[in-house]
Design a protein around this motif. Structure first.
Motif, PDB file in Angstrom:
ATOM      1  N   LYS A  55       0.865  -1.185   0.000  1.00  0.00           N
ATOM      2  CA  LYS A  55       0.000   0.000   0.000  1.00  0.00           C
ATOM      3  C   LYS A  55       0.894   1.225   0.000  1.00  0.00           C
ATOM      4  CE  LYS A  55      -4.281  -1.689   1.620  1.00  0.00           C
ATOM      5  NZ  LYS A  55      -5.362  -1.749   2.560  1.00  0.00           N
ATOM      6  N   SER A  56       0.407   2.308  -0.620  1.00  0.00           N
ATOM      7  CA  SER A  56       1.249   3.502  -0.585  1.00  0.00           C
ATOM      8  C   SER A  56       0.840   4.411   0.555  1.00  0.00           C
ATOM      9  CB  SER A  56       1.246   4.224  -1.928  1.00  0.00           C
ATOM     10  OG  SER A  56      -0.040   4.230  -2.473  1.00  0.00           O
ATOM     11  N   ALA A  57       1.818   5.101   1.092  1.00  0.00           N
ATOM     12  CA  ALA A  57       1.633   5.927   2.273  1.00  0.00           C
ATOM     13  C   ALA A  57       0.754   7.131   1.975  1.00  0.00           C
ATOM     14  CB  ALA A  57       2.998   6.386   2.790  1.00  0.00           C
ATOM     15  N   SER A  58      -0.120   7.485   2.917  1.00  0.00           N
ATOM     16  CA  SER A  58      -0.897   8.724   2.799  1.00  0.00           C
ATOM     17  C   SER A  58      -0.022   9.919   3.156  1.00  0.00           C
ATOM     18  CB  SER A  58      -2.094   8.696   3.757  1.00  0.00           C
ATOM     19  OG  SER A  58      -2.756   7.466   3.713  1.00  0.00           O
ATOM     20  N   GLU A  59       0.862   9.689   4.110  1.00  0.00           N
ATOM     21  CA  GLU A  59       1.825  10.727   4.535  1.00  0.00           C
ATOM     22  C   GLU A  59       3.130  10.013   4.855  1.00  0.00           C
ATOM     23  OE1 GLU A  59      -0.003  12.255   8.049  1.00  0.00           O
ATOM     24  OE2 GLU A  59      -1.437  13.506   6.956  1.00  0.00           O
ATOM     25  N   GLY A  60       4.233  10.760   4.802  1.00  0.00           N
ATOM     26  CA  GLY A  60       5.525  10.170   5.119  1.00  0.00           C
ATOM     27  C   GLY A  60       6.039   9.296   3.996  1.00  0.00           C
ATOM     28  N   ASP A  61       7.070   8.529   4.277  1.00  0.00           N
ATOM     29  CA  ASP A  61       7.703   7.746   3.216  1.00  0.00           C
ATOM     30  C   ASP A  61       8.378   6.504   3.790  1.00  0.00           C
ATOM     31  OD1 ASP A  61       8.457   7.085   0.665  1.00  0.00           O
ATOM     32  OD2 ASP A  61      10.013   8.622   0.492  1.00  0.00           O
ATOM     33  N   VAL A  62       8.717   5.593   2.889  1.00  0.00           N
ATOM     34  CA  VAL A  62       9.425   4.367   3.246  1.00  0.00           C
ATOM     35  C   VAL A  62      10.617   4.258   2.308  1.00  0.00           C
ATOM     36  CG1 VAL A  62       9.240   1.846   3.466  1.00  0.00           C
ATOM     37  CG2 VAL A  62       7.205   3.282   3.810  1.00  0.00           C
ATOM     38  N   ALA A  63      11.754   3.823   2.828  1.00  0.00           N
ATOM     39  CA  ALA A  63      12.933   3.665   1.983  1.00  0.00           C
ATOM     40  C   ALA A  63      13.593   2.318   2.222  1.00  0.00           C
ATOM     41  CB  ALA A  63      13.924   4.784   2.243  1.00  0.00           C
ATOM     42  N   PHE A  64      13.977   1.671   1.127  1.00  0.00           N
ATOM     43  CA  PHE A  64      14.730   0.426   1.202  1.00  0.00           C
ATOM     44  C   PHE A  64      16.103   0.678   0.607  1.00  0.00           C
ATOM     45  CE2 PHE A  64      16.126  -3.563  -0.872  1.00  0.00           C
ATOM     46  CZ  PHE A  64      16.239  -4.361   0.252  1.00  0.00           C
ATOM     47  N   GLU A  65      17.133   0.390   1.382  1.00  0.00           N
ATOM     48  CA  GLU A  65      18.522   0.641   0.972  1.00  0.00           C
ATOM     49  C   GLU A  65      18.679   2.066   0.428  1.00  0.00           C
ATOM     50  OE1 GLU A  65      19.403  -2.679  -1.606  1.00  0.00           O
ATOM     51  OE2 GLU A  65      20.036  -3.917   0.090  1.00  0.00           O
ATOM     52  N   GLY A  66      18.039   3.013   1.108  1.00  0.00           N
ATOM     53  CA  GLY A  66      18.187   4.420   0.759  1.00  0.00           C
ATOM     54  C   GLY A  66      17.288   4.895  -0.372  1.00  0.00           C
ATOM     55  N   ASN A  67      16.577   3.979  -1.040  1.00  0.00           N
ATOM     56  CA  ASN A  67      15.685   4.385  -2.127  1.00  0.00           C
ATOM     57  C   ASN A  67      14.264   4.532  -1.615  1.00  0.00           C
ATOM     58  OD1 ASN A  67      17.705   4.160  -4.227  1.00  0.00           O
ATOM     59  ND2 ASN A  67      17.518   1.941  -3.944  1.00  0.00           N
ATOM     60  N   SER A  68      13.756   5.767  -1.664  1.00  0.00           N
ATOM     61  CA  SER A  68      12.414   5.974  -1.151  1.00  0.00           C
ATOM     62  C   SER A  68      11.391   5.451  -2.154  1.00  0.00           C
ATOM     63  CB  SER A  68      12.196   7.459  -0.858  1.00  0.00           C
ATOM     64  OG  SER A  68      11.458   8.048  -1.883  1.00  0.00           O
ATOM     65  N   TYR A  69      10.327   4.846  -1.635  1.00  0.00           N
ATOM     66  CA  TYR A  69       9.294   4.278  -2.505  1.00  0.00           C
ATOM     67  C   TYR A  69       8.692   5.347  -3.408  1.00  0.00           C
ATOM     68  CZ  TYR A  69       9.271  -0.099   0.242  1.00  0.00           C
ATOM     69  OH  TYR A  69       9.611  -1.265   0.844  1.00  0.00           O
ATOM     70  N   GLN A  70       8.574   6.560  -2.861  1.00  0.00           N
ATOM     71  CA  GLN A  70       7.982   7.645  -3.648  1.00  0.00           C
ATOM     72  C   GLN A  70       8.811   7.954  -4.877  1.00  0.00           C
ATOM     73  OE1 GLN A  70       7.310  11.152  -1.281  1.00  0.00           O
ATOM     74  NE2 GLN A  70       5.749  10.107  -0.048  1.00  0.00           N
ATOM     75  N   SER A  71      10.134   7.786  -4.750  1.00  0.00           N
ATOM     76  CA  SER A  71      11.022   8.131  -5.863  1.00  0.00           C
ATOM     77  C   SER A  71      11.074   7.011  -6.892  1.00  0.00           C
ATOM     78  CB  SER A  71      12.429   8.425  -5.350  1.00  0.00           C
ATOM     79  OG  SER A  71      13.059   7.217  -4.977  1.00  0.00           O
ATOM     80  N   LEU A  72      10.615   5.801  -6.511  1.00  0.00           N
ATOM     81  CA  LEU A  72      10.642   4.685  -7.453  1.00  0.00           C
ATOM     82  C   LEU A  72       9.429   4.783  -8.368  1.00  0.00           C
ATOM     83  CD1 LEU A  72      11.473   1.723  -5.032  1.00  0.00           C
ATOM     84  CD2 LEU A  72      13.032   2.793  -6.660  1.00  0.00           C
ATOM     85  N   GLN A  73       9.652   4.593  -9.658  1.00  0.00           N
ATOM     86  CA  GLN A  73       8.520   4.493 -10.573  1.00  0.00           C
ATOM     87  C   GLN A  73       7.756   3.235 -10.194  1.00  0.00           C
ATOM     88  OE1 GLN A  73       7.982   6.900 -12.602  1.00  0.00           O
ATOM     89  NE2 GLN A  73       9.970   7.942 -12.540  1.00  0.00           N
ATOM     90  N   ASN A  74       6.468   3.206 -10.500  1.00  0.00           N
ATOM     91  CA  ASN A  74       5.641   2.087 -10.050  1.00  0.00           C
ATOM     92  C   ASN A  74       6.212   0.716 -10.411  1.00  0.00           C
ATOM     93  OD1 ASN A  74       3.488   1.220  -8.544  1.00  0.00           O
ATOM     94  ND2 ASN A  74       2.260   0.817 -10.359  1.00  0.00           N
ATOM     95  N   GLY A  75       6.681   0.581 -11.628  1.00  0.00           N
ATOM     96  CA  GLY A  75       7.256  -0.691 -12.078  1.00  0.00           C
ATOM     97  C   GLY A  75       8.442  -1.119 -11.226  1.00  0.00           C
TER      98      GLY A  75
END
Ligand SMILES: Nc1ncnc2c1ncn2[C@@H]1O[C@H](COP(=O)(O)OP(=O)(O)OP(=O)(O)O)[C@@H](O)[C@H]1O
Ligand SMILES: [Mg+2]
Length: 224
Positions: A55-75
């Motif tokens: 699920k995507s966050a309504s607020e805030g962010d999540v990062a794996f190995e420094g890559n934030s989910y928001q910055s990742l293209q959906n694919g």
């Protein structure tokens, strides 16, 4: 390794809003067994879905190995989930016309001899060698859950996300499932959601939730 930053999941229904998760900060360290505990409705599954990108966050962010989910293209997020994460749920979601071996191979990124060898090894490690050619309905519930574990581990994920994998099992079988998962620590991290604190005696760290918020964090030294 994985980090949430003030992450929230908000449901809007009619007039009001519900914070399923409210400004949670969680870190998952490499190779650790992290427990997530709390009463029903406290937001455990919601937090797990946010951490794992289901699920995507309504607020805030999540990062794996420094890559934030928001910055990742959906694919890219889907690819991250497929390649680096493993999932186990309360229901096993096995395919009922495939054998144990074939069900494990369903999770494999590549259908090659390396994957087939690893599937065989996992099936043996999880004590399912004799059941390898059976169909899911020919197994006990605990055995089915072990097949789901093998499927989740086939690609040697960096993190295994487990949401109440023991809820449908009796205590002894539940403990077996936890032991098998705990055994994977070191190869990868485990995030284990449960409402039953007894299932977390092996955890390295336990996070407690209530009403969508993290209310306590407990380190358990000496579990490794
Ligand atoms: N689709 C939805 N729409 C509205 N509210 C929801 C939805 N899904 C969950 N919630 C609410 O979000 C909160 C957290 O739910 P969540 O499923 O994360 O809790 P949980 O700790 O996993 O509970 P359980 O132990 O019963 O699985 C609850 O108040 C729940 O009612
Ligand atoms: Mg839940």
């Amino acid at each position: 390794m994985l980090e949430t930053r003030e992450v929230s999941l908000i449901y809007r229904n009619g007039d009001g809003v519900t914070y399923a998760v409210k400004k949670a900060n969680v870190r998952v360290n490499q190779g650790e067994f992290l427990g997530l505990v709390g009463p029903s409705g406290s937001g455990k599954s919601s937090l797990l879905y946010l951490m794992s990108g289901l699920k995507s966050a309504s607020e805030g962010d999540v990062a794996f190995e420094g890559n934030s989910y928001q910055s990742l293209q959906n694919g890219k997020l889907i690819e991250l989930r497929r390649k680096r994460y493993g999932f186990i749920f309360q229901q096993h979601f096995l395919i009922n016309y495939l054998t144990v071996f074939e069900n494990v191979m369903v999770g494999a990124l590549e259908q090659n001899s390396v994957s087939r060898q690893r599937a065989k090894e996992l099936i043996a490690e999880l004590g399912l060698e004799k059941q390898s050619r059976r169909l899911p309905w020919q197994l006990s519930i605990g055995q089915r859950q072990r097949v789901a574990i093998a499927r989740a581990l086939i690609n040697e994920p960096a993190i295994v996300f487990a949401d109440e994998p023991t809820a449908a099992l009796d205590h002894a079988t539940g403990h077996q499932v936890v032991d098998l998962l705990a055994h994977y620590r070191g190869h990868g991290s485990i995030v284990f959601v449960t409402h039953d604190p007894e299932m977390l005696t092996q955890a390295d760290r336990v996070i407690r939730m209530r009403d969508g918020e993290i209310i306590a964090e407990e380190k358990r030294n000496g579990n490794r």
